[in-house]
Design an enzyme around this catalytic site. Structure first.
Site, mmCIF file in Angstrom:
data_model
loop_
_atom_site.group_PDB
_atom_site.id
_atom_site.type_symbol
_atom_site.label_atom_id
_atom_site.label_comp_id
_atom_site.label_asym_id
_atom_site.label_seq_id
_atom_site.Cartn_x
_atom_site.Cartn_y
_atom_site.Cartn_z
ATOM 1 N N HIS A 98 -3.303 7.605 1.472
ATOM 2 C CA HIS A 98 -3.689 5.908 1.082
ATOM 3 C C HIS A 98 -5.059 6.030 1.788
ATOM 4 C CE1 HIS A 98 -4.100 1.918 0.366
ATOM 5 N NE2 HIS A 98 -3.818 1.610 1.681
ATOM 6 N N CYS A 103 0.874 -1.156 0.012
ATOM 7 C CA CYS A 103 -0.069 0.143 0.032
ATOM 8 C C CYS A 103 0.884 1.266 0.170
ATOM 9 C CB CYS A 103 -0.904 -0.030 1.235
ATOM 10 S SG CYS A 103 -1.998 -1.339 1.025
ATOM 11 N N ASN A 130 -10.092 -0.150 -0.489
ATOM 12 C CA ASN A 130 -8.533 -0.249 -0.480
ATOM 13 C C ASN A 130 -7.941 -0.795 -1.588
ATOM 14 O OD1 ASN A 130 -5.994 -0.346 0.097
ATOM 15 N ND2 ASN A 130 -6.053 -1.007 2.120
HETATM 16 N N1 ACO Z 1 -18.490 -8.731 8.889
HETATM 17 C C1 ACO Z 1 -19.245 -8.575 9.871
HETATM 18 N N2 ACO Z 1 -18.430 -9.025 10.993
HETATM 19 C C2 ACO Z 1 -17.033 -9.058 10.718
HETATM 20 C C3 ACO Z 1 -16.483 -8.783 9.772
HETATM 21 C C4 ACO Z 1 -17.479 -8.471 8.493
HETATM 22 N N3 ACO Z 1 -16.818 -8.335 7.426
HETATM 23 N N4 ACO Z 1 -15.270 -9.065 9.883
HETATM 24 C C5 ACO Z 1 -14.872 -9.370 11.245
HETATM 25 N N5 ACO Z 1 -16.144 -9.352 11.759
HETATM 26 C C6 ACO Z 1 -16.569 -9.581 13.162
HETATM 27 C C7 ACO Z 1 -15.465 -10.351 13.965
HETATM 28 O O1 ACO Z 1 -15.643 -11.603 13.789
HETATM 29 C C8 ACO Z 1 -15.401 -9.952 15.260
HETATM 30 O O2 ACO Z 1 -16.683 -10.732 15.738
HETATM 31 P P1 ACO Z 1 -16.306 -11.143 17.233
HETATM 32 O O3 ACO Z 1 -16.540 -9.920 18.258
HETATM 33 O O4 ACO Z 1 -18.103 -12.016 17.436
HETATM 34 O O5 ACO Z 1 -15.391 -12.341 17.301
HETATM 35 C C9 ACO Z 1 -15.964 -8.502 15.353
HETATM 36 O O6 ACO Z 1 -16.572 -8.158 13.914
HETATM 37 C C10 ACO Z 1 -14.713 -7.422 15.321
HETATM 38 O O7 ACO Z 1 -13.649 -7.947 14.917
HETATM 39 P P2 ACO Z 1 -12.547 -7.204 14.838
HETATM 40 O O8 ACO Z 1 -11.446 -7.633 13.844
HETATM 41 O O9 ACO Z 1 -12.002 -6.918 16.385
HETATM 42 O O10 ACO Z 1 -13.196 -5.840 14.367
HETATM 43 P P3 ACO Z 1 -12.263 -4.194 14.219
HETATM 44 O O11 ACO Z 1 -13.026 -3.449 15.104
HETATM 45 O O12 ACO Z 1 -10.773 -4.287 14.691
HETATM 46 O O13 ACO Z 1 -12.335 -3.783 12.686
HETATM 47 C C11 ACO Z 1 -11.041 -3.580 10.810
HETATM 48 C C12 ACO Z 1 -11.527 -4.714 11.800
HETATM 49 C C13 ACO Z 1 -11.760 -3.027 10.038
HETATM 50 C C14 ACO Z 1 -10.129 -4.653 9.867
HETATM 51 C C15 ACO Z 1 -10.053 -2.833 11.578
HETATM 52 O O14 ACO Z 1 -9.127 -3.560 12.557
HETATM 53 C C16 ACO Z 1 -8.956 -2.022 10.621
HETATM 54 O O15 ACO Z 1 -9.592 -1.081 10.079
HETATM 55 N N6 ACO Z 1 -7.744 -2.422 10.675
HETATM 56 C C17 ACO Z 1 -6.948 -1.527 9.657
HETATM 57 C C18 ACO Z 1 -6.793 -2.447 8.461
HETATM 58 C C19 ACO Z 1 -6.431 -1.611 7.330
HETATM 59 O O16 ACO Z 1 -6.620 -0.406 7.279
HETATM 60 N N7 ACO Z 1 -5.465 -2.453 6.664
HETATM 61 C C20 ACO Z 1 -4.933 -1.647 5.501
HETATM 62 C C21 ACO Z 1 -3.802 -0.760 5.930
HETATM 63 S S1 ACO Z 1 -2.456 -1.374 5.296
HETATM 64 C C22 ACO Z 1 -2.836 -1.651 3.681
HETATM 65 O O17 ACO Z 1 -3.542 -0.865 3.192
HETATM 66 C C23 ACO Z 1 -2.298 -2.951 3.055
#
Ligand code: ACO
Length: 331
Positions: free
Chosen positions: A258, A113, A288
């Site tokens: 980004h 990224c 993304n």
């Molecule tokens: N739909 C519904 N529920 C979901 C989904 C989905 N797509 N994905 C995960 N869940 C659930 C999980 O199973 C979990 O359920 P549980 O509590 O019953 O176990 C719950 O949602 C929370 O999951 P988390 O992973 O803790 O969710 P979080 O609030 O951390 O959000 C996310 C996840 C969006 C990925 C966040 O961590 C984030 O934005 N991270 C940065 C990721 C990013 O931006 N990456 C790219 C940057 S680098 C690059 O661009 C390559």
């Protein structure tokens, strides 16, 4: 002193647009979950038989046209991608072939990224050291090809697309009225800043490759950890870029980040004290697109007239590696 001027930009999104609701028909997710966690509402996916180089080629031709530059004037193509058509040759050489260019040089840069910011640093340094005069820099990805559709925590976050800019060496800095005097008043790339820390390799990676599994593999991510590092690293890189140029946060006209996640972008904008109107946000429509996201966002804001000649723009990104970086550009 030689500086890289950005002459024009272009972008391309594949025709097929998939909304969160459509995705929720095959993935156990919801529009509400995706929007609230990431700010994403839809993404584009490349068609069957449509490859990264095809997306890159269209973005490149649009950038060349916008810049008023003919292919014959190019002496370097740099393509930032983590999803090349093939392991080799580089996607840049495939674009070179499509453009009918048989001289100069073409190669890929791989920083996931952060690829576009890394590519900007590479192209800018080639220009500054006199090894290239006119450079086509592309960010192009087909992340849909490396997603695990059974992993809802990652497959809802990414999309396909491409963006490009044309850069040229300029000997003298034209004065931009109203920007004061000195190094920062002229147009072009003021500075680039890149970093990596390989100890966080397993936070965001693809579990395949030619040397390991002989398969392409799928994207794996520890979302929470990536989020935590992104907020910290991006906050420090924006200060590094401003400090290197003796500029203040208030000097910035635009943040073109980004487009990984709206919450990460909001956090960087807050740190810069920038209001939302000065942040170019496309994550809602594009999701993304990795190395393509910055040039896609840049192109949208240039073409709709928000970014104007003379504006000071901060580009920043973080991605797998971990890698991160920033570039300051006077448009
Ligand atoms: N739909 C519904 N529920 C979901 C989904 C989905 N797509 N994905 C995960 N869940 C659930 C999980 O199973 C979990 O359920 P549980 O509590 O019953 O176990 C719950 O949602 C929370 O999951 P988390 O992973 O803790 O969710 P979080 O609030 O951390 O959000 C996310 C996840 C969006 C990925 C966040 O961590 C984030 O934005 N991270 C940065 C990721 C990013 O931006 N990456 C790219 C940057 S680098 C690059 O661009 C390559």
């Amino acid at each position: 002193m030689i500086r890289s001027e950005i002459l024009g930009c272009g972008s391309y999104l594949p025709e097929r647009c998939v909304t969160n609701d459509e995705l929720a028909k095959t993935v156990d997710t919801s529009d509400e979950w995706i929007r609230s966690r990431s700010g994403i509402a839809q993404r584009h996916f490349a068609a069957e038989g449509e490859y990264t180089s095809d997306l890159a080629y269209v973005a490149a031709t649009r950038a060349l046209e916008h810049a008023g530059v003919d292919v014959s004037e190019l002496d370097l193509i740099v393509c930032a991608t983590a999803t090349p058509d093939n392991t080799f040759p580089s996607t840049a050489t495939k674009v070179q072939q499509k453009l009918g260019m048989t001289k100069g040089a073409a190669f890929d840069v791989q920083a996931v990224c952060s690829g576009f910011v890394y590519g900007l640093a590479v192209a800018d340094n080639f220009i500054k050291c006199g090894q290239a005069k006119t450079v086509l820099l592309i960010g192009a990805e087909t992340f849909s090809r490396i997603l695990d559709w059974t992993d809802r925590s990652t497959c809802v976050l990414f999309g396909d697309g491409a963006g490009a800019i044309v850069m040229r060496a300029m000997e003298e800095q034209p004065e931009v009225p109203g920007n004061g005097a000195g190094h920062n008043s002229g147009r072009g790339v003021l500075s680039t800043h890149i970093h990596s820390d390989g100890s966080h390799y397993d936070m965001l990676y693809v579990d395949g490759g030619p040397s390991t599994t002989q398969t392409v593999g799928h994207l794996r991510m520890n979302g929470r950890e990536v989020f935590r590092h992104a907020v910290t690293n991006l906050a420090s890189i924006v200060d590094e870029a401003l400090d290197a140029n003796g500029l203040e946060r208030s000097d910035l006209d635009w943040l073109v980040p980004h487009q990984a996640n709206k919450r990460i972008i909001d956090s960087t904008a807050r740190k810069l004290g920038m209001n939302a109107d000065n942040v170019v946000l496309t994550v809602e429509k594009h999701a993304n697109t990795s190395a393509a996201s910055i040039p896609l966002a840049l192109d949208s804001a240039v073409k709709d007239g928000r970014i104007k000649r003379g504006d000071l723009i901060l580009l920043e990104a973080m991605g797998g590696g971990l890698t991160w970086g920033a570039g300051l550009v006077r448009w």
